[in-house]
Design a protein around this motif. Structure first.
Motif, PDB file in Angstrom:
ATOM      1  N   UNK A   1      30.897  91.168  83.829  1.00  0.00           N
ATOM      2  CA  UNK A   1      29.661  91.488  82.453  1.00  0.00           C
ATOM      3  C   UNK A   1      29.203  89.594  81.925  1.00  0.00           C
ATOM      4  N   UNK A   2      28.141  89.514  81.880  1.00  0.00           N
ATOM      5  CA  UNK A   2      27.897  88.800  81.631  1.00  0.00           C
ATOM      6  C   UNK A   2      27.148  88.897  79.946  1.00  0.00           C
ATOM      7  N   UNK A   3      27.158  88.437  78.676  1.00  0.00           N
ATOM      8  CA  UNK A   3      26.067  88.559  77.713  1.00  0.00           C
ATOM      9  C   UNK A   3      26.243  87.547  77.102  1.00  0.00           C
ATOM     10  N   UNK A   4      25.242  87.261  76.207  1.00  0.00           N
ATOM     11  CA  UNK A   4      24.098  87.344  74.763  1.00  0.00           C
ATOM     12  C   UNK A   4      24.480  87.242  73.607  1.00  0.00           C
ATOM     13  N   UNK A   5      25.494  85.964  72.799  1.00  0.00           N
ATOM     14  CA  UNK A   5      25.953  87.037  71.378  1.00  0.00           C
ATOM     15  C   UNK A   5      24.898  86.457  70.922  1.00  0.00           C
ATOM     16  N   UNK A   6      24.179  87.424  69.484  1.00  0.00           N
ATOM     17  CA  UNK A   6      23.465  87.215  68.803  1.00  0.00           C
ATOM     18  C   UNK A   6      23.455  86.720  67.387  1.00  0.00           C
ATOM     19  N   UNK A   7      23.161  86.460  66.394  1.00  0.00           N
ATOM     20  CA  UNK A   7      23.843  86.041  65.116  1.00  0.00           C
ATOM     21  C   UNK A   7      24.138  86.195  63.918  1.00  0.00           C
ATOM     22  N   UNK A   8      24.380  87.854  64.510  1.00  0.00           N
ATOM     23  CA  UNK A   8      25.054  88.979  63.710  1.00  0.00           C
ATOM     24  C   UNK A   8      26.327  89.409  64.962  1.00  0.00           C
ATOM     25  N   UNK A   9      26.626  89.208  65.844  1.00  0.00           N
ATOM     26  CA  UNK A   9      28.423  88.970  66.464  1.00  0.00           C
ATOM     27  C   UNK A   9      27.508  90.358  67.503  1.00  0.00           C
ATOM     28  N   UNK A  10      26.475  90.808  68.027  1.00  0.00           N
ATOM     29  CA  UNK A  10      26.347  91.719  68.813  1.00  0.00           C
ATOM     30  C   UNK A  10      25.846  91.025  69.766  1.00  0.00           C
ATOM     31  N   UNK A  11      25.691  91.571  70.495  1.00  0.00           N
ATOM     32  CA  UNK A  11      25.186  91.224  72.224  1.00  0.00           C
ATOM     33  C   UNK A  11      23.215  91.980  72.589  1.00  0.00           C
ATOM     34  N   UNK A  12      22.712  90.792  72.566  1.00  0.00           N
ATOM     35  CA  UNK A  12      21.746  90.428  72.503  1.00  0.00           C
ATOM     36  C   UNK A  12      20.829  90.678  73.823  1.00  0.00           C
ATOM     37  N   UNK A  13      21.609  90.408  74.537  1.00  0.00           N
ATOM     38  CA  UNK A  13      21.521  90.724  76.322  1.00  0.00           C
ATOM     39  C   UNK A  13      22.413  90.266  77.113  1.00  0.00           C
ATOM     40  N   UNK A  14      22.715  91.501  78.273  1.00  0.00           N
ATOM     41  CA  UNK A  14      24.057  91.319  78.841  1.00  0.00           C
ATOM     42  C   UNK A  14      23.274  91.365  80.354  1.00  0.00           C
ATOM     43  N   UNK A  15      24.101  91.655  81.424  1.00  0.00           N
ATOM     44  CA  UNK A  15      24.408  92.014  82.537  1.00  0.00           C
ATOM     45  C   UNK A  15      25.516  92.064  83.293  1.00  0.00           C
ATOM     46  N   UNK A  16      25.472  93.504  83.903  1.00  0.00           N
ATOM     47  CA  UNK A  16      27.355  94.058  84.490  1.00  0.00           C
ATOM     48  C   UNK A  16      26.167  94.391  86.184  1.00  0.00           C
ATOM     49  N   UNK A  17      27.719  93.808  86.640  1.00  0.00           N
ATOM     50  CA  UNK A  17      27.417  94.813  88.237  1.00  0.00           C
ATOM     51  C   UNK A  17      28.936  94.898  87.904  1.00  0.00           C
ATOM     52  N   UNK A  18      28.933  96.415  88.825  1.00  0.00           N
ATOM     53  CA  UNK A  18      28.903  97.863  89.313  1.00  0.00           C
ATOM     54  C   UNK A  18      29.415  97.180  90.807  1.00  0.00           C
ATOM     55  N   UNK A  19      30.858  97.615  91.284  1.00  0.00           N
ATOM     56  CA  UNK A  19      30.917  97.856  93.107  1.00  0.00           C
ATOM     57  C   UNK A  19      31.913  99.442  92.595  1.00  0.00           C
ATOM     58  N   UNK A  20      31.273 100.604  93.391  1.00  0.00           N
ATOM     59  CA  UNK A  20      32.098 101.632  93.380  1.00  0.00           C
ATOM     60  C   UNK A  20      33.046 101.666  95.003  1.00  0.00           C
ATOM     61  N   UNK A  21      33.130 102.349  94.586  1.00  0.00           N
ATOM     62  CA  UNK A  21      34.107 102.931  96.335  1.00  0.00           C
ATOM     63  C   UNK A  21      33.970 103.140  97.533  1.00  0.00           C
ATOM     64  N   UNK A  22      32.558 103.357  97.490  1.00  0.00           N
ATOM     65  CA  UNK A  22      31.615 103.811  98.924  1.00  0.00           C
ATOM     66  C   UNK A  22      31.290 102.483  99.145  1.00  0.00           C
ATOM     67  N   UNK A  23      31.619 100.953  97.982  1.00  0.00           N
ATOM     68  CA  UNK A  23      30.580  99.540  98.922  1.00  0.00           C
ATOM     69  C   UNK A  23      29.246  99.937  98.618  1.00  0.00           C
ATOM     70  N   UNK A  24      28.781 100.558  97.164  1.00  0.00           N
ATOM     71  CA  UNK A  24      27.529 100.166  96.558  1.00  0.00           C
ATOM     72  C   UNK A  24      27.769  99.687  95.656  1.00  0.00           C
ATOM     73  N   UNK A  25      26.976  98.588  95.702  1.00  0.00           N
ATOM     74  CA  UNK A  25      26.811  98.237  94.350  1.00  0.00           C
ATOM     75  C   UNK A  25      25.652  98.061  93.160  1.00  0.00           C
ATOM     76  N   UNK A  26      26.202  97.953  91.468  1.00  0.00           N
ATOM     77  CA  UNK A  26      25.086  98.251  90.989  1.00  0.00           C
ATOM     78  C   UNK A  26      24.971  96.592  89.864  1.00  0.00           C
TER      79      UNK A  26
END
Length: 317
Positions: free
Chosen positions: A197-222
């Motif tokens: 996971x990656x993010x951009x953090x805004x001026x008030x401390x909260x993430x303003x954009x994210x990119x998340x990648x998952x791998x499931x146990x049957x080799x599906x990528x999300x």
């Protein structure tokens, strides 16, 4: 439970959709609404013909007629508001994200069980007819074996909106990620083996954009991206060996299309006025059968999701 009488905590923007969906289902009754601003509570009560309104949440919790509390407050208040409702012997429906910490989610489920009360995270996306149709299509192998899924969503909040504040429980992660995480768990029924996971953090401390990648146990990528900076296509794309499924506005979808590699297409359409009606039908069926936990949005689904989001958030901060 034979007579479902809802009390609503907050006058947030989602509340009118909840009210209209309850009315459309027609089995439960909304009898009270509360806001910290009594004028807002009065205004909503008048608009939606709700008999009682309160200028504090405590007054609603103490209303003996209310037996189910719907919590739509800001993310950072969910835990305390849900806990107070349980302390007053109310069944609880709490908007997503259920809490901001895994231990808080565990405590709420434990406390509800101890008191014999129903509690559930309100996650409309898993109850949509489109979601269940897509799940069946994948299980039947209509598009072949699924290997890749992409989710995109976006929202452009005003600078002073609470969703920009980490302290208030804001940020794209806690506001949006539970949709794709819980949809993925529900549709594929697979364990998550790897997270990046990656993010951009805004001026008030909260993430303003994210990119998340998952791998499931049957080799599906999300892959999932959510942005508060730019508008995206707002859709889910589920890629299989024979074609793909496109779901516009996947968290509130009314339609989808299957596109096969041979050029054929099949449209799926489930029009509805209020998409929350399906989760409300499920909630009221659970209450009717005196359950203390949903068989779908159960403890494991919610607690594991909160735990994953909390660990991602800690890594970013």
């Amino acid at each position: 439970m034979d007579n479902i009488k809802y009390g609503i905590i907050s006058t947030a923007s989602i509340v009118p959709r909840f009210i209209n969906a309850v009315k459309q289902v027609g089995k439960g009754e909304i009898i009270a609404i509360a806001s910290r601003n009594i004028n807002r509570a009065k205004e909503k009560a008048k608009e939606f013909k709700i008999p009682k309104y309160y200028g504090s949440y405590k007054e609603l919790y103490e209303d003996k007629e209310v037996n189910v509390v719907y919590i739509a407050t800001i993310n950072g208040n969910h835990y305390n508001d849900a806990l107070e409702a349980l302390k007053h012997n109310k069944n609880v429906i709490c908007e997503k994200p259920f809490t901001l910490k895994k231990e808080e989610a565990e405590h709420l489920f434990d406390f509800a069980k101890e008191k014999g009360l129903f509690i559930m995270e309100a996650q409309k996306s898993v109850f949509l007819p489109i979601t269940n149709r897509v799940k069946k299509i994948i299980e039947d192998g209509v598009i072949g074996e699924v290997k890749l899924v992409n989710f995109t969503s976006s929202y452009l909040p005003e600078p002073d909106n609470w969703v920009n504040s980490k302290e208030a429980g804001g940020g794209a992660l806690f506001a949006n990620a539970s949709y794709f995480l819980e949809l993925s768990k529900y549709i594929f029924e697979q364990e998550i083996l790897q997270v990046n996971a990656m993010s951009l953090i805004g001026p008030k401390g909260a993430d303003s954009q994210y990119a998340i990648s998952l791998k499931l146990n049957n080799d599906i990528m999300i892959n999932s991206t959510t942005s508060y900076h730019v508008l995206t296509t707002n859709k889910a794309l589920i890629y299989g060996e024979l074609g793909y499924i496109e779901i516009p506005n996947y968290w509130k979808a009314r339609n989808a299309v299957i596109v096969f590699h041979d050029g054929n297409k099949k449209e799926l359409n489930f029009p509805c006025q209020y998409e929350l009606k399906y989760e409300i039908e499920h909630i009221e069926e659970c209450l009717k059968n005196n359950l203390i936990e949903s068989p779908i949005m159960n403890r494991d689904m919610t607690v594991s999701t909160i735990g994953l989001m909390e660990s991602i958030s800690k890594e970013w901060n």
